[in-house]
Design an enzyme around this catalytic site. Structure first.
Site, PDB file in Angstrom:
ATOM      1  N   LYS A   1      31.531  38.721  60.288  1.00 50.81           N
ATOM      2  CA  LYS A   1      30.708  38.709  59.078  1.00 50.81           C
ATOM      3  C   LYS A   1      29.253  38.508  59.494  1.00 50.81           C
ATOM      4  CE  LYS A   1      31.184  36.832  54.434  1.00 50.81           C
ATOM      5  NZ  LYS A   1      32.062  36.118  53.504  1.00 50.81           N
TER       6      LYS A   1
ATOM      7  N   GLU B   1      42.514  29.922  41.561  1.00 50.57           N
ATOM      8  CA  GLU B   1      42.093  29.189  40.370  1.00 50.57           C
ATOM      9  C   GLU B   1      43.285  28.655  39.581  1.00 50.57           C
ATOM     10  OE1 GLU B   1      40.813  32.080  41.365  1.00 50.57           O
ATOM     11  OE2 GLU B   1      38.683  31.645  41.652  1.00 50.57           O
TER      12      GLU B   1
ATOM     13  N   ARG C   1      40.755  33.239  35.040  1.00 48.76           N
ATOM     14  CA  ARG C   1      42.019  33.477  35.743  1.00 48.76           C
ATOM     15  C   ARG C   1      43.094  32.451  35.375  1.00 48.76           C
ATOM     16  NH1 ARG C   1      41.716  36.616  40.792  1.00 48.76           N
ATOM     17  NH2 ARG C   1      41.048  38.552  39.807  1.00 48.76           N
TER      18      ARG C   1
HETATM   19  C1  LIG Z   1      38.745  35.100  41.345  1.00 51.06           C
HETATM   20  C2  LIG Z   1      37.525  34.893  42.196  1.00 51.06           C
HETATM   21  N1  LIG Z   1      37.271  33.661  42.705  1.00 51.06           N
HETATM   22  C3  LIG Z   1      36.180  33.465  43.457  1.00 51.06           C
HETATM   23  C4  LIG Z   1      35.333  34.489  43.735  1.00 51.06           C
HETATM   24  C5  LIG Z   1      34.067  34.243  44.529  1.00 51.06           C
HETATM   25  N2  LIG Z   1      34.079  34.994  45.780  1.00 51.06           N
HETATM   26  C6  LIG Z   1      33.433  36.155  45.932  1.00 51.06           C
HETATM   27  S1  LIG Z   1      33.619  36.812  47.438  1.00 51.06           S
HETATM   28  C7  LIG Z   1      34.535  35.508  47.934  1.00 51.06           C
HETATM   29  C8  LIG Z   1      35.042  35.449  49.336  1.00 51.06           C
HETATM   30  C9  LIG Z   1      35.875  36.599  49.648  1.00 51.06           C
HETATM   31  O1  LIG Z   1      36.235  36.517  50.984  1.00 51.06           O
HETATM   32  P1  LIG Z   1      36.814  37.775  51.687  1.00 51.06           P
HETATM   33  O2  LIG Z   1      37.762  38.455  50.783  1.00 51.06           O
HETATM   34  O3  LIG Z   1      37.337  37.358  53.010  1.00 51.06           O
HETATM   35  O4  LIG Z   1      35.579  38.740  51.835  1.00 51.06           O
HETATM   36  P2  LIG Z   1      34.295  38.611  52.785  1.00 51.06           P
HETATM   37  O5  LIG Z   1      33.162  38.249  51.902  1.00 51.06           O
HETATM   38  O6  LIG Z   1      34.569  37.578  53.825  1.00 51.06           O
HETATM   39  O7  LIG Z   1      34.129  39.962  53.359  1.00 51.06           O
HETATM   40  C10 LIG Z   1      34.699  34.579  46.917  1.00 51.06           C
HETATM   41  C11 LIG Z   1      35.434  33.307  47.041  1.00 51.06           C
HETATM   42  C12 LIG Z   1      35.636  35.744  43.191  1.00 51.06           C
HETATM   43  N3  LIG Z   1      34.850  36.790  43.376  1.00 51.06           N
HETATM   44  N4  LIG Z   1      36.730  35.921  42.438  1.00 51.06           N
END
Ligand SMILES: Cc1ncc(C[n+]2csc(CCOP(=O)(O)OP(=O)(O)O)c2C)c(N)n1
Length: 631
Positions: free
Chosen positions: A280, A365, A393
């Site tokens: 990342k 959630e 959610r």
């Molecule tokens: C239901 C929900 N909870 C929390 C989030 C906040 N959120 C956005 S991106 C993310 C992390 C996602 O991690 P990953 O899928 O590994 O993607 P990366 O950004 O590391 O590429 C979070 C927790 C969200 N978008 N949706």
């Protein structure tokens, strides 16, 4: 520059691997440059440059469907599909959306913003393809963080059962926004790092090549032999058990390896999972060094990586975090629960101070809500810190597990109201309607950060069931903070300005807007009474009944959906108590999704302004007065 000559994904097909690698570098420079001005999701996009190039190189979008989980890592896809020249407008009003947006391009086939939906979407698209007798590919890109979300696991279960052709690309960078958590995370870590697995896999592959493909009983035995060995040794066994063919782990920044593996995987019948390991923030040192901070970033200086932040009063989020520490110092029943948002929810200092009382459950959630109910029922004081939009959610868990049990769960609902550039998927504009009708729930919103502290104390002292305090994604008003937090009597409103031309019942930051409207009206000889409607539930029915008797025109102003909001609650109260003639006007968010822009622009678009309130107050004056007071 190769990037300048690129008109669409078809132009990639003629490039060599070294040219694709050159393009990857150019895309990284482009992103680092553009986002230094606009801000946005830099680190996730830097990590998927080669991956997105490989997808567009090997497959044929939009015939082949690309589904990006969350959609925050779709910038490279946008660059490759003809939207490069719009990056100056990223996340701005009328500009390029920060997530996948169907209205922007035929290459954007599935929108998200909330995580863990991609596998269900891919399943639906694969099924529709099969029903229609078509042959296109369906490719879902899901992060290791999003894979912790329950929905993704529900979908995996079904994908393995259905065995349709589809490709799941697991983008494993070890990070959610914060470091990823949980058993799945550890499992992926083992696959990535365990040499044993890698060696066993290589040995097995060469062994299997030697097993002859012959018919009859012997072949069956050989197959069984293959299977048993495979299940004993091959990495990705969990996914294999789920019924997906596993490929990987593959270095997501090695173009050649990536293309080879994806090419191979795309030939396989049935669902496949390609485990792509990425870094990342790849290619920009500050983002690689701290991808947590650079997940979503405000404008920065490119050379130093210094982030440019506006100065102002503290954010509500930070005031919440500090208040929680103060309260937790005196009450060891308090624990903080976050579904993967420790920093966004202002809990980093709490985590440092009370590491054992900080519970990050991953993107979960629903689990967080039900677990909090149980914690409360066993005598703890869980503070479930969650963004309003993500709490959507967990609606059933709030009803079924928290409110029905009347469990003493404290909700700290952040990002209540408009959120600005993240746009329509992220606004916190539905929680009033979906929380206030649930029996046992208490719902509050403060007019300033000092009141937020008092509401936190109110919540901790309250022992009669669930209680929620919601607050916006903005700076506080700059009021002085009382050294001690004082609880507020449940269900009481506060008149913050006297007046007798009209009454506005305002929620949260709308109190300040109402004060400004009152100033506008004062110049016109009208006096607006401003009520801080700090409890959305229960209502201050004594005040409401007195107001009805007084007969002044009433206006309700809230930064939330009008349908089902505080205004609805007030109208219900009057209708249910036989006072349906009380004149009430509602100002809130209309029945539509409001796109990305600044919070100020979003408020203006919905009339959440002093001018609109003042005009409404004037319009409600008896005719005689109105003639002299036009806004
Ligand atoms: C239901 C929900 N909870 C929390 C989030 C906040 N959120 C956005 S991106 C993310 C992390 C996602 O991690 P990953 O899928 O590994 O993607 P990366 O950004 O590391 O590429 C979070 C927790 C969200 N978008 N949706």
């Amino acid at each position: 520059m190769l990037l300048d000559k690129l008109n669409g994904p078809q132009d990639l097909k003629s490039l060599s691997v070294p040219e694709l690698e050159q393009l990857a570098g150019e895309i990284r420079d482009f992103l680092v440059n553009k986002l230094s001005v606009t801000g946005g999701h830099l680190a996730p996009n830097l990590g998927v440059v080669e991956l997105t190039l490989a997808m567009h190189y090997l497959f044929d979008s939009p015939k082949d469907k690309f589904i990006f989980d969350v959609g925050h890592q779709s910038y490279v896809h946008k660059i490759l599909t003809g939207r490069m020249d719009r990056f100056d407008t990223l996340r701005k009003q009328g500009g390029l959306c920060g997530f996948v947006k169907r209205a922007e391009s035929e290459h954007d086939v599935w929108e998200a913003g909330h995580s863990s939906t991609s596998l269900s979407a891919a399943m639906g698209m694969a099924m529709a393809r099969d029903y229609k007798g078509e042959t296109n590919k369906v490719v879902a890109v899901i992060g290791d963080g999003a894979l912790t979300g329950g929905m993704a696991l529900e979908a995996l279960n079904h994908i393995g059962h259905e065995k349709r052709n589809m490709i799941v690309v697991l983008n494993d960078n070890e990070m959610s926004i914060a470091p990823n958590v949980g058993a799945m995370h550890h499992y992926l870590g083992r696959i990535r790092t365990d040499r044993h697995y890698q060696k066993a896999k290589e040995d097995l592959q060469s062994l299997l090549q030697k097993v002859p493909a012959i018919g009859g009983k012997l072949a069956k035995t050989a197959e069984r032999f293959k299977d048993s060995l495979k299940y004993l040794l091959v990495s990705g066994i969990l996914f294999e058990q789920f019924g997906l063919h596993y490929f990987g782990p593959v270095d997501g920044h090695d173009m050649e390896q990536l293309l080879d593996t994806m090419q191979q995987a795309s030939q396989v019948q049935g669902p496949v999972l390609i485990h792509v390991v990425t870094v990342k923030g790849k290619g920009y040192k500050p983002a690689e060094a701290d991808s947590f901070k650079w997940h979503g970033i405000t404008p920065y200086k490119i050379e130093s990586g210094q982030v440019l932040k506006a100065v102002g009063p503290p954010m509500y989020t930070d005031v919440f975090g500090n208040a929680l520490i103060e309260l937790a110092e005196r009450d060891d029943r308090i624990v903080a629960v976050t579904p993967a948002m420790p920093a966004g929810s202002g809990l980093m200092k709490f985590a440092e101070r009370f590491p054992g009382r900080m519970i990050d459950v991953g993107i979960a959630e629903q689990h967080a809500a039900t677990m909090s109910a149980a914690l409360a029922m066993e005598g703890m004081k869980p503070v479930y810190a969650v963004y309003s939009t993500f709490l959507q959610r967990a609606y059933d868990q709030v009803v079924h597990d928290i409110c029905r049990h009347n469990a003493n769960v404290i909700f700290a609902i952040d990002r209540a109201g408009f959120v600005g550039p993240d746009g329509e998927t992220h606004h916190g504009v539905f929680d009033i309607p979906f929380m206030r009708h649930i029996p046992n729930m208490v719902l509050m919103m403060p007019k300033d950060e000092n009141e937020l502290r008092n509401m936190m104390k109110t919540a901790v002292d309250y022992n009669d069931g669930p209680i929620a305090v919601r607050y916006p994604r903005v700076n506080g008003t700059g009021v002085e903070l009382d050294p001690a937090m004082t609880p507020i009597p449940i269900g009481t409103w506060d008149i913050v300005r006297q007046g007798d031309s009209a009454v506005v019942m305002a929620v949260g930051p709308m109190v300040q807007v109402a004060e400004e409207a009152a100033e506008l009206l004062r110049r016109d000889g009208l006096s607006l009474r401003v009520v801080n409607a700090r409890f959305i539930k229960p209502l201050d029915t004594a005040m409401l009944d007195a107001l009805a008797d007084e007969g002044l025109p009433l206006i309700v102003m809230e930064e939330g959906a009008v349908q089902g909001g505080l205004g609805s609650a007030i109208l219900e109260h009057y209708a249910l108590t036989g006072r349906s003639g009380v004149p009430v006007r509602l100002i809130g968010i209309p029945d539509e999704f409001i796109e990305h822009a600044t919070i100020k622009e979003q408020r203006i678009a919905c009339g959440l302004t002093p001018e609109r309130l003042a005009a409404e107050a004037v319009a409600l004056q008896p005719k005689r007065k109105r003639a002299t007071n036009q806004h």
